[in-house]
Design an enzyme around this catalytic site. Structure first.
Site, short mmCIF file in Angstrom:
data_model
loop_
_atom_site.label_atom_id
_atom_site.label_comp_id
_atom_site.label_asym_id
_atom_site.label_seq_id
_atom_site.Cartn_x
_atom_site.Cartn_y
_atom_site.Cartn_z
N GLY A 46 1.64 0.48 2.27
CA GLY A 46 0.31 0.17 2.77
C GLY A 46 0.37 -0.36 4.19
O GLY A 46 1.39 -0.95 4.59
N GLN A 51 -2.47 -4.80 11.51
CA GLN A 51 -1.03 -4.82 11.77
C GLN A 51 -0.61 -3.97 12.96
O GLN A 51 0.48 -4.12 13.49
CB GLN A 51 -0.26 -4.34 10.53
CG GLN A 51 -0.37 -5.29 9.34
CD GLN A 51 0.32 -4.70 8.13
OE1 GLN A 51 -0.28 -3.95 7.38
NE2 GLN A 51 1.59 -5.03 7.94
N CYS A 91 6.18 -7.00 3.25
CA CYS A 91 5.15 -6.64 4.24
C CYS A 91 5.85 -6.10 5.49
O CYS A 91 6.85 -6.66 5.93
CB CYS A 91 4.34 -7.88 4.60
SG CYS A 91 3.07 -7.57 5.83
N LEU A 92 5.31 -5.02 6.05
CA LEU A 92 5.91 -4.44 7.25
C LEU A 92 5.86 -5.39 8.45
O LEU A 92 6.62 -5.25 9.39
CB LEU A 92 5.22 -3.11 7.60
CG LEU A 92 5.42 -1.98 6.59
CD1 LEU A 92 4.61 -0.76 6.97
CD2 LEU A 92 6.90 -1.62 6.47
N HIS A 133 -3.48 -7.11 -0.97
CA HIS A 133 -2.59 -7.51 0.13
C HIS A 133 -3.16 -7.00 1.47
O HIS A 133 -3.19 -7.74 2.45
CB HIS A 133 -1.20 -6.92 -0.14
CG HIS A 133 -0.18 -7.14 0.93
ND1 HIS A 133 0.97 -7.88 0.74
CD2 HIS A 133 -0.11 -6.69 2.22
CE1 HIS A 133 1.68 -7.88 1.86
NE2 HIS A 133 1.05 -7.17 2.77
N GLU A 134 -3.60 -5.74 1.48
CA GLU A 134 -4.09 -5.15 2.74
C GLU A 134 -5.45 -5.72 3.16
O GLU A 134 -5.70 -5.93 4.36
CB GLU A 134 -4.17 -3.62 2.62
CG GLU A 134 -2.86 -2.91 2.24
CD GLU A 134 -1.66 -3.26 3.11
OE1 GLU A 134 -1.84 -3.68 4.27
OE2 GLU A 134 -0.54 -3.15 2.61
N HIS A 137 -4.96 -8.77 5.05
CA HIS A 137 -4.64 -8.53 6.46
C HIS A 137 -5.93 -8.43 7.29
O HIS A 137 -6.01 -8.97 8.39
CB HIS A 137 -3.84 -7.23 6.63
CG HIS A 137 -2.36 -7.38 6.42
ND1 HIS A 137 -1.58 -8.26 7.14
CD2 HIS A 137 -1.51 -6.74 5.59
CE1 HIS A 137 -0.32 -8.16 6.75
NE2 HIS A 137 -0.25 -7.24 5.80
NI NI Z 1 1.43 -6.49 4.75
#
Ligand code: NI
Length: 167
Positions: A46, A51, A91-92, A133-134, A137
């Site tokens: 995701g 991000q 998480c990226l 989670h997204e 963000h």
């Molecule tokens: Ni993330």
């Protein structure tokens, strides 16, 4: 298509609250394609526009094993939440850190697709966790901030050490 730079925690820009998408133009389509490519390349399941330093309410997700089921959520709203579950999230924007986080087990989400058409998903499991989670963000929140203060301090120290090593 192009790979986008992913902001790394604790970059302050990750705390920006994203604005709703209002126009479904070519620039939006390009951003969606670039975000999908960036997510697949990373690889991740995701990615939120926040991000990649675009502060609009746009998320791309693919939780399929085959990596061929791209989901685009624009202006997503969770309208129902049920139960509790924990999952070791990554998480990226927080590379190398995996921690258990508690979330709703089942959610119902309303969103727009890439053409602005409304749709609804009712889901549990990894997809439900990933959507929550997204959406965090988009609200300027990163999953590690759900942990205790002490744990968060340790993670930030570790991330800074890792950043020093990679020149
Ligand atoms: Ni993330």
């Amino acid at each position: 298509m192009a790979l986008l730079n992913i902001l790394q925690y604790p970059d302050e820009r990750l705390h920006t609250v994203a604005k709703p998408v209002a126009t479904f133009d070519d620039a939006l389509q390009k951003l969606i394609d670039d975000m999908a490519e960036t997510m697949y390349e990373a690889p991740g399941i995701g990615l939120a526009a926040t991000q990649v330093n675009h502060h609009i309410r746009l998320i791309v997700i693919d939780v399929s094993e085959e990596r061929n089921n791209l989901l685009v959520l624009i202006n997503p709203q969770i309208v129902e939440m049920d139960g509790k579950t924990t999952y070791e999230e990554g998480c990226l924007s927080v590379p190398g850190i995996y921690e258990e986080v508690e979330r709703a087990d089942h959610i119902k989400v309303q969103a727009l697709d890439r053409n602005g058409q409304p749709y609804e998903i009712s889901t549990g499991g990894l997809l439900a966790i990933c959507i929550q989670h997204e959406i965090d963000h988009l609200d300027g929140k990163v999953f590690v901030e759900k942990l205790s203060r002490l744990k968060l301090q340790r993670i930030v120290q570790k991330l800074k050490k890792n950043q020093r090593k990679t020149m």
